[in-house]
Structure formats: structure tokens, C-alpha cells
Design a protein around this motif. Structure first.
Motif, mmCIF file in Angstrom:
data_model
loop_
_atom_site.group_PDB
_atom_site.id
_atom_site.type_symbol
_atom_site.label_atom_id
_atom_site.label_comp_id
_atom_site.label_asym_id
_atom_site.label_seq_id
_atom_site.Cartn_x
_atom_site.Cartn_y
_atom_site.Cartn_z
ATOM 1 N N GLY A 189 28.085 -3.374 -13.218
ATOM 2 C CA GLY A 189 29.101 -2.371 -13.541
ATOM 3 C C GLY A 189 28.787 -0.979 -13.011
ATOM 4 N N ASP A 190 27.561 -0.772 -12.549
ATOM 5 C CA ASP A 190 27.144 0.545 -12.057
ATOM 6 C C ASP A 190 27.472 0.771 -10.593
ATOM 7 N N ILE A 191 27.705 -0.311 -9.856
ATOM 8 C CA ILE A 191 27.713 -0.156 -8.400
ATOM 9 C C ILE A 191 29.125 0.013 -7.859
ATOM 10 N N ASP A 192 29.210 0.724 -6.745
ATOM 11 C CA ASP A 192 30.496 1.004 -6.129
ATOM 12 C C ASP A 192 30.788 -0.005 -5.019
ATOM 13 N N PHE A 193 31.849 0.236 -4.284
ATOM 14 C CA PHE A 193 32.277 -0.661 -3.204
ATOM 15 C C PHE A 193 31.174 -0.889 -2.174
ATOM 16 N N ASN A 194 30.241 0.054 -2.120
ATOM 17 C CA ASN A 194 29.139 0.038 -1.161
ATOM 18 C C ASN A 194 27.887 -0.635 -1.708
ATOM 19 N N ARG A 195 27.972 -1.130 -2.933
ATOM 20 C CA ARG A 195 26.836 -1.713 -3.675
ATOM 21 C C ARG A 195 25.774 -0.668 -4.020
#
Lengths: 246, 246
Positions: free
Chosen positions: A168-174
Motif C-alpha cells: 500500500g506504500d508504493i506508487d506506480f513506479n514501485r
């Protein structure tokens, strides 16, 4: 052909129930997120959003940000995000924000500095190359607040907690997402200060990404005017920040 | 006066950049949050939202929920939340949801069961007392999916992590918020299953609140069809849940 004068952009919002804290006012990280989303949408409208840049294997990277809050609006209060690019040099583009409450008065101001990254070479793109594509959107107004300031490393006595980077912390870029870092900082502030809606200034530098499965060490140190923070993986510091009461 | 036929309510959305994961599709907890917000807004329009109930020192409490997802919509995809109350008994009101994608087809369905709590006595309000104020909004359509099922306690071998309840976790009531529990569950699922956008069913029971400063123990156990979860403070279980692949 004469180019039109660049204009500021506006995005309308309302404080949503999921954005408020126990004071029934919007959480500061939620409002900062609304500003960053406005940046994304504005860049997209102007043809240099992350999706368009992705086609050229480039992306925007947020480097530093300064945020000043006077108050936080209440649940269901309408507010507007005003945003404009005030200028740039070879390395950084400066994007500003004012958040205007239901009364039309600004309650928060932000100055943010962005680099453009070439994803193949992992190096910064020289922004002076962009020329008119960027130039014609510059609104040469003064910065709404002082730009992001220098931040010193913390002392030895900082109190440290750990936090694993999860899905849940990561964005589209991981990568661990920007707003989550700001949430980590607010989670460490004294709840009474938040309950009082005390005016504050946040300076934050984004130094390095962190990724799924890594463990973050969040160090926090009280100083005269507020708190200093450093968030790091085992390998490198990721974020340095300070929150000062005003 | 003859009463109008009750109708389903609709709320329009678009998948926002902050709601997507690394697959560029909306995270399931973000979509479930959109549904719960629709419930809040719909109740508010109909005069029995938490703010109106607060005047009578009452509030809605989510007891159980069943959620089935076929797919998750992509960034910027428009979607609609359809919601209706299908009926109630003395203890529970049943509110249903369908989430409809840009193509008009449902991609997720939810059945939720709510109790009304009297905050002074900390006891459940007998919903049959509400009469017409609640009756006239009932749409007696069948449930979109099977209602929340029974969940057994986990075995001894469950893998446990700990998590302190912090500022950003708590809702207007100073309780750990519903969506955060669901996020804790998704943070423990295998990332590959999420990457594949595998259809799933979530059953979740909310047993007890947790508060700022408490430490949650999150136990997770793999079973044949998926995973079982139990989230507890030192004193009592707060949430029991299961995620099963479909």
C-alpha cells in the motif's frame, strides 16, 4: 504568432470524510496530496505530464518542497488549489501552490522544486533544452513563501522507529510514495499540536527512493522550533525534513 | 400521501493517480473506500447520516462486509458507485453496492451490514423503531452477492506482525479506521496475486475498535482458497477476515 500570457491553473475540491482527522479538519498530508495531484493534472493538460514524458522515457522527480499552513479546512469545506510554474534553471523547475478556502483566502502555500529524469541514463535532463514547451507556461510571480531551506543531518540522540515498505506504500513506479513519507512525519508529531491546528512550516528533501520489502528507519529529533526527521533505508538516506511551528 | 418508490443512488468517480498501485489500476482498498463514502453521502442525503445521528448521540457502526472483485479499473477510468439499502432487521441494516466501470458493467459488488449505536448507553438501537424514516428508502432487490459468511478463528501457526496505531490511522472518532484494516490485509497478500488482478472475495467482520497508541497484532494464515486474518490488540480481537481467490 504571439504567444498567450501564461495563467495560473485552478482545481476545485471539497474536504472528503476520509481526509479528516479526529478534529474533523483535513489532515495536512491529504491537502498536500491534493496539491501534488493538481501538479500532475496541470502538467498533463500542458503536454508535459508523467504519461507524455514516459513516451520519451523521462519523468518528473520531486526534489524539495516547502509547505506553510495557517489552518486546515473542515470536513465538506470547498477549497481550490491554485498552481503555477514560476521559473526554472537547468536543473530544477519551480512549481508553486496556494490552497484557498471556502472564504477565498489562502490557508496553505507551497513551493516545490522538480527535476526531470532520463530513465535510461538515470541522469537529470537539462531543462533549458525544453525551450518554449516549458517557457510559455511560466508565470513570473514571486514565490508565495521562502523556498525549501537547507536541512542538517540529525544528531546522535534522535529517536528511531522502523517501518517495512509494503504494497500500500508504493506508487506506480514501485517506490515508496511521496505522501506516505509526509504521513510518517505527521504520525510522529505530538497529537496535541495537531489537535490545536497549530500553524507550521514543513521543509522536505527527497534524496533517494525506497522499494517494496526494504525497511525504513525513521529518526525524529526535537529541536527548539519543532522537529527534525531523517528517513533512511539500510543503504542510504531517503528523506530529510523539518517541521517548525510558526 | 402516497410515498415515492425508493430508488438506488449513484455517485460518479474517476480513478485518481493516488489511488493506483504499480499495475496502474486502482487499489482495492481505495475502491472500497469510495463505496463507504457513497454510503456516508447517501445516508446524509436521506437524513440519517452520522452527523444527523450525532445530534441524537447515535452513530452507524459497520459490522460485517462481503466484497467481490472481478477486476480493478485503470487510472483515470470513470466509474460509478451504485448503492441501496435492501432491508433490515432489529439489529442490522443491509446496504449493498455495485461498482460500475466505464463500460457500464459491474466490476465489484459489496454487501455490508450496519448497526446503529447509542453512544450514551453503548448499546445497539432497535432499528424497527425507526419506522418510515428508514422504511421508505428500502429497495427490496436481491443481494448482489452472498452476504458476509462465518469466519473461524485462525490456527496456532498464523504468522504475526505488529503495528502501532498512529495519528494517520484514526478516524473522526479516534478509532483505527475501517479502510486501514483493509489496507493491512492487502499489504499481507502476495504481490504477484495483486499484479495479476486476480478476482477475489473478501469477508470481513469488525469486532471491536482500536485506539491511538495501541499495538495491533496482525495474524495471517494461508489456507486452501486464500488467506485468513485476525487483527487484535492485547485486549481483544478487532477484525477477522478472509480473502479467497475466485
Amino acid at each position: 504568432m504571439q504567444s498567450k500570457m501564461a495563467e495560473k491553473s485552478y482545481f476545485s475540491h471539497e474536504v472528503e470524510p476520509q481526509e479528516v482527522d479526529f478534529t474533523l479538519r483535513a489532515k495536512a498530508p491529504a491537502l498536500i496530496m491534493a496539491a501534488l495531484n493538481a501538479a500532475g493534472r496541470d502538467a498533463r493538460c500542458k503536454g508535459f505530464g508523467v504519461d507524455e514524458l514516459g513516451n520519451e522515457n523521462r519523468t518528473w522527480v520531486l526534489g524539495r518542497m516547502a509547505v506553510e499552513f495557517d489552518r486546515r479546512p473542515a470536513q465538506y469545506e470547498p477549497y481550490r488549489v491554485e498552481t503555477w510554474i514560476s521559473g526554472y534553471n537547468r536543473a530544477l523547475s519551480t512549481r508553486n501552490f496556494r490552497l484557498l478556502g471556502g472564504d477565498g483566502e489562502p490557508f496553505a502555500k507551497i513551493v516545490s522544486q522538480w527535476a526531470m529524469l532520463d530513465l535510461a541514463s538515470r541522469t537529470a535532463v537539462d531543462l533549458s533544452q525544453l525551450g518554449d514547451a516549458h517557457d510559455r507556461f511560466v508565470v513570473p510571480d514571486p514565490l508565495p513563501i521562502d523556498p525549501p531551506c537547507r536541512l542538517r543531518p540529525l544528531g546522535e540522540g534522535a529517536e528511531t522507529t522502523e517501518r517495512r515498505v509494503v504494497y500500500g506504500d508504493i506508487d506506480f513506479n514501485r517506490h515508496f510514495n511521496t505522501i506516505r513519507y509526509i504521513e510518517l512525519i505527521f504520525d510522529r508529531l505530538p497529537v496535541e499540536a495537531i489537535a490545536e491546528d497549530r500553524p507550521f512550516r514543513l521543509d522536505i528533501h527527497f534524496l533517494h527512493e525506497s522499494r517494496l520489502g526494504e525497511t525504513l528507519r525513521i529518526a525524529c529529533e526535537e529541536c527548539e522550533e519543532g522537529f527534525g526527521f531523517e528517513i533512511a533505508t539500510e543503504e542510504h538516506p531517503c528523506v530529510r525534513a523539518s517541521v517548525r511551528w510558526r
